[in-house]
Design an enzyme around this catalytic site. Structure first.
Site, mmCIF file in Angstrom:
data_model
loop_
_atom_site.group_PDB
_atom_site.id
_atom_site.type_symbol
_atom_site.label_atom_id
_atom_site.label_comp_id
_atom_site.label_asym_id
_atom_site.label_seq_id
_atom_site.Cartn_x
_atom_site.Cartn_y
_atom_site.Cartn_z
ATOM 1 N N ASP A 133 0.725 -1.200 0.063
ATOM 2 C CA ASP A 133 0.027 -0.003 0.051
ATOM 3 C C ASP A 133 1.102 1.252 -0.049
ATOM 4 O O ASP A 133 2.142 1.094 0.215
ATOM 5 C CB ASP A 133 -1.045 -0.066 1.511
ATOM 6 C CG ASP A 133 -2.089 0.835 0.928
ATOM 7 O OD1 ASP A 133 -2.229 1.738 0.107
ATOM 8 O OD2 ASP A 133 -3.427 0.672 1.494
HETATM 9 C C1 BGC Z 1 -5.209 3.235 -0.155
HETATM 10 C C2 BGC Z 1 -5.309 2.203 -1.089
HETATM 11 C C3 BGC Z 1 -5.090 2.889 -2.473
HETATM 12 C C4 BGC Z 1 -3.651 3.752 -2.532
HETATM 13 C C5 BGC Z 1 -3.200 4.583 -3.591
HETATM 14 C C6 BGC Z 1 -3.863 3.955 -0.228
HETATM 15 O O1 BGC Z 1 -4.171 5.152 0.901
HETATM 16 O O2 BGC Z 1 -5.325 2.453 1.048
HETATM 17 O O3 BGC Z 1 -6.216 1.522 -1.160
HETATM 18 O O4 BGC Z 1 -5.086 2.143 -3.682
HETATM 19 O O5 BGC Z 1 -3.481 4.503 -1.445
HETATM 20 O O6 BGC Z 1 -3.869 5.462 -3.754
#
Ligand code: BGC
Length: 744
Positions: free
Chosen positions: A276
């Site tokens: 993530d």
């Molecule tokens: C989220 C993800 C997301 C990523 C990219 C993170 O804060 O948990 O679900 O895909 O950001 O935007």
């Protein structure tokens, strides 16, 4: 036309003509799929990959292991290896983000279809629509030239307060996996990778960056992992996203047990694990414990843990080049698999087409849940009706963008008000009043949504003039519909809600409107449970819609007017009080440095049913404009072995006057079990169209392996011999008929 052609009849019956197949079992784990994933044979590309790796410098290899922009990782141009290009999801393909910061790139060709959020899709209980959703958004991903979509988001809904409840599918592991698997297959049928997130045990936003989640092994296996396991073993998912939080002491992006032992050794995962955004905390440990790609928020990309620090570690001999090659090899494998390298005939895709908007419509039209319908006030009877009051900020609120996290830039989002305008005859006048304002206390940067650990802080006082305007509209109209609930600024990633109350003074507001027009219909637009007991008692009809995509307003209007018979069912329990739901009853949310899931396996309805707590609306619940009767429940045998498939048949009769779809739900109980069990568990379901006045003979296949529990001492899935009750019904609290089988 899409692959696996989808034919839609006038009654919205979806017939998927794609290849159906039932695979064999692996160990004690059920691997049963109704959609066949593409073959994913990593060895096929091995010799080409080995030769590429042999030509790469250490720096080139490491360039592939971390973000070189917000949503790409490095390629090696001289060897024909492209960047791996990602797009954010899951509501659709997110607009293009700048390469080195979070601001939009300002493209004018990145408008996309906004698909219903996860709660809406799972509320359809329709696995064919899950495939359709995946396939449709997969085409959009390709049309944007991407290799990977950061979707689907499949964490279990542990608490109704979870900020991302609206994005996730369910509190139930079985429904979760049955929606996830066809979605992933549909997506990957378009030569793109699903990135299934957030692996795993990321069930709260509070302290998500560091909280250490402690779950006992049986609960982990039976509740929190099944959909991920099915994503890997049934859907051949090419990638997974490691979550932010810790699990049993180690961050999930450097968790040997979760990444190496379970994911790769046990499940045989051959794809890549992406972090993530900014979820990586170490260099050597991260790589050795199983993560492949570090993504993050902007800082010079070479400062990432898997960038210059990794080059230094390799040069200092702290990590072997062989280890690095292993990860590069995985990335190359998935790039070959989706034809990003060497690809002939790669799907080109299409985006924001009318066909895709209609895909979003089909999902939305089956997701709307009818919670209450006194005296059949719905569908609306328009005879003699001249005026309808449409009241509430949510009648006009758009949700494609909003809050913290990924949205979709779209040219089409039909609001409920627009939907009604589109569908009502001209003879009916709409008296619209916004009624209440969506108001937040502002933070020091004067930002509307003050995201705090306790969730956005709202202003509850009503605006007197707006209230009066709404009261007048209700008084002078034949019918009043209030559009209430929340929105994507209120339900948002990065914070959980503080309680179940409706924000912006809506409870008092709805009371005041109902006082002048007792025949009020309330439509909730929201992605998570709210305290609506009082509203439910007082309203004549109560309808639940979701953050429901580009065509959400049209679909909702069609349900209200009876052009579509509602067939959505709740994918989670609506509690009467927060304290009734398991994480809160056991006082084990949100924890501090760590959180122990004290309710164990009794998540969602498993808790309510086992402890005999009456929910406001149970899991699986939803009404229809027609009535259904179940009869003749039978199984093909009485006694089964541990590898049999139980064939459950029954008749389903539509005894009303309208064609409709029912969701037949099969729950299983084990009387006199030697181990702790939930009172019942969902183990099968089928959504079926039954024409009015007719009957259908339905079969649900229930592999006995679905009845296994995870034996922690033996580290095995085991079936307890003895009798089992198979319970067929319309929700977890409306079991209509039962039968008993025995397993030897
Ligand atoms: C989220 C993800 C997301 C990523 C990219 C993170 O804060 O948990 O679900 O895909 O950001 O935007």
């Amino acid at each position: 036309m899409k692959k696996n052609a989808i034919i839609i009849s006038a009654t919205l019956l979806l017939i998927i003509s794609c290849k159906k197949e039932t695979k064999d079992t692996v160990g004690e784990v059920v691997v049963e799929a109704s959609y066949a994933p593409k073959e994913f044979d990593a060895s096929k590309f091995e010799s080409k990959i080995d030769s590429l790796i042999a030509q790469m410098t250490l720096e080139e290899k490491i360039g592939m292991l971390h973000g070189n922009s917000m949503f790409t990782t490095g390629g090696v141009e001289r060897l024909g290896i492209p960047e791996l290009k990602m797009a954010d999801g899951p509501l659709g393909v997110r607009e293009e983000i700048s390469r080195d910061n979070w601001s939009p790139a300002g493209w004018n060709n990145d408008f996309a279809t906004y698909y219903p959020a996860g709660g809406g899709l799972s509320a359809t209980w329709n696995t064919d629509l899950a495939y359709l959703n995946g396939n449709s958004v997969g085409e959009e991903t390709r049309a944007r030239g991407k290799d990977m979509l950061l979707s689907p988001a499949i964490n279990i809904i542990r608490t109704p307060l979870g900020g991302r409840t609206y994005e996730y599918f369910s509190e139930d592991p079985f429904l979760n996996k049955k929606i996830s698997v066809p979605f992933i297959i549909g997506l990957q049928d378009n030569d793109v990778m699903a990135c299934v997130k957030h692996y795993a045990a990321n069930n709260q936003e509070t302290s998500r960056d560091f909280v250490d989640v402690l779950i006992d092994e049986r609960t982990l296996r039976e509740i929190y992992l099944p959909a991920y396991q099915a994503a890997v073993m049934e859907a051949n998912a090419y990638s997974l996203m490691g979550a932010y939080n810790k699990f049993r002491g180690d961050y999930l992006c450097e968790n040997d047990y979760m990444l190496n032992k379970i994911l790769r050794e046990e499940w045989g995962f051959k794809g890549v694990v992406v972090s993530d955004w900014a979820a990586v905390h170490s260099t050597v440990k991260t790589l050795e414990n199983g993560l492949d790609i570090e993504m993050g928020t902007p800082k010079p990309f070479n400062e990432f843990f898997l960038a210059d620090k990794l080059i230094a570690a390799a040069k200092a001999g702290e990590i072997s080049e062989e280890e690095i090659n292993k990860h590069v090899k995985r990335i190359l494998t998935v790039l070959f698999q989706v034809k990003a390298i060497d690809g002939k005939d790669r799907v080109e895709g299409s985006i924001a087409t009318e066909e895709h908007y209609q895909d979003a419509y089909k999902i939305a039209s089956e997701s709307v849940v009818l919670l209450k319908n006194d005296n059949n006030v719905l569908p609306l009877k328009l005879d003699g009706i001249k005026t309808i009051a449409v009241i509430g900020n949510n009648a006009m609120k758009k949700n494609a963008l909003g809050g913290f996290g990924a949205g979709v830039k779209t040219k089409r989002e039909i609001t409920p008000l627009e939907g009604l305008k589109n569908r009502l005859p001209e003879s009916v006048t709409i008296n619209y009043a916004e009624g209440y304002l969506e108001r937040y206390t502002k933070n020091e940067n004067n930002q509307k949504t003050a995201v705090t650990l306790e969730g956005p802080v709202t202003v509850e006082e009503l605006d007197e003039a707006m209230l009066q305007e709404a009261i007048e509209a209700a008084k002078k109209s034949d019918i009043t519909i209030i559009f209430a609930g929340s929105n994507r600024d209120y339900e948002t990633e990065a914070s959980d809600r503080k309680d179940l109350s409706l924000p912006f003074g809506q409870k008092a507001f709805i009371d005041k409107i109902m006082a002048v027009n007792p025949n009020t219909i309330v439509v909730m637009i929201a992605g998570a449970p709210f305290d609506i007991e009082d509203i439910s008692k007082k309203s004549k009809a109560l309808v639940w819609s979701w953050f429901n995509g580009s065509e959400g307003g049209n679909a909702l209007a069609d349900v209200l007017l009876g052009n579509v018979n509602p067939s959505g069912r709740l994918p989670w329990t609506m509690p009467k009080r927060l304290e009734d739901s398991p994480a809160h009853a056991t006082n084990s949310f949100p924890g501090n440095e760590s959180v122990t899931y004290a309710e164990g396996i009794l998540v969602g309805y498993r808790w309510f049913d086992t402890k005999n707590i009456e929910p406001l609306y149970p899991f699986g619940y939803g009404l229809s404009y027609t009535n259904f009767e179940f009869s003749d429940l039978k199984t093909d045998k009485e006694v089964y072995s541990k590898s049999d498939i139980i064939e459950v048949t029954f008749n389903l009769k539509n005894t009303g006057k309208m064609d409709g779809k029912e969701v037949a739900q099969l729950y299983v109980s084990k009387p006199e079990s030697k181990i702790e069990r939930a009172a019942q568990e969902l183990k099968g379901f089928k959504k079926v169209l039954v024409k009015n006045g007719t009957s259908e003979k339905i079969t649900i296949q229930l592999p006995t392996k679905e009845l296994t529990y995870y034996n922690v001492d033996k580290k095995q899935w085991m079936v307890e011999p003895g009798t089992y009750k198979l319970k067929l019904g319309k929700s977890s609290r409306d079991i209509v008929t039962e039968t008993i089988i025995t397993i030897k």
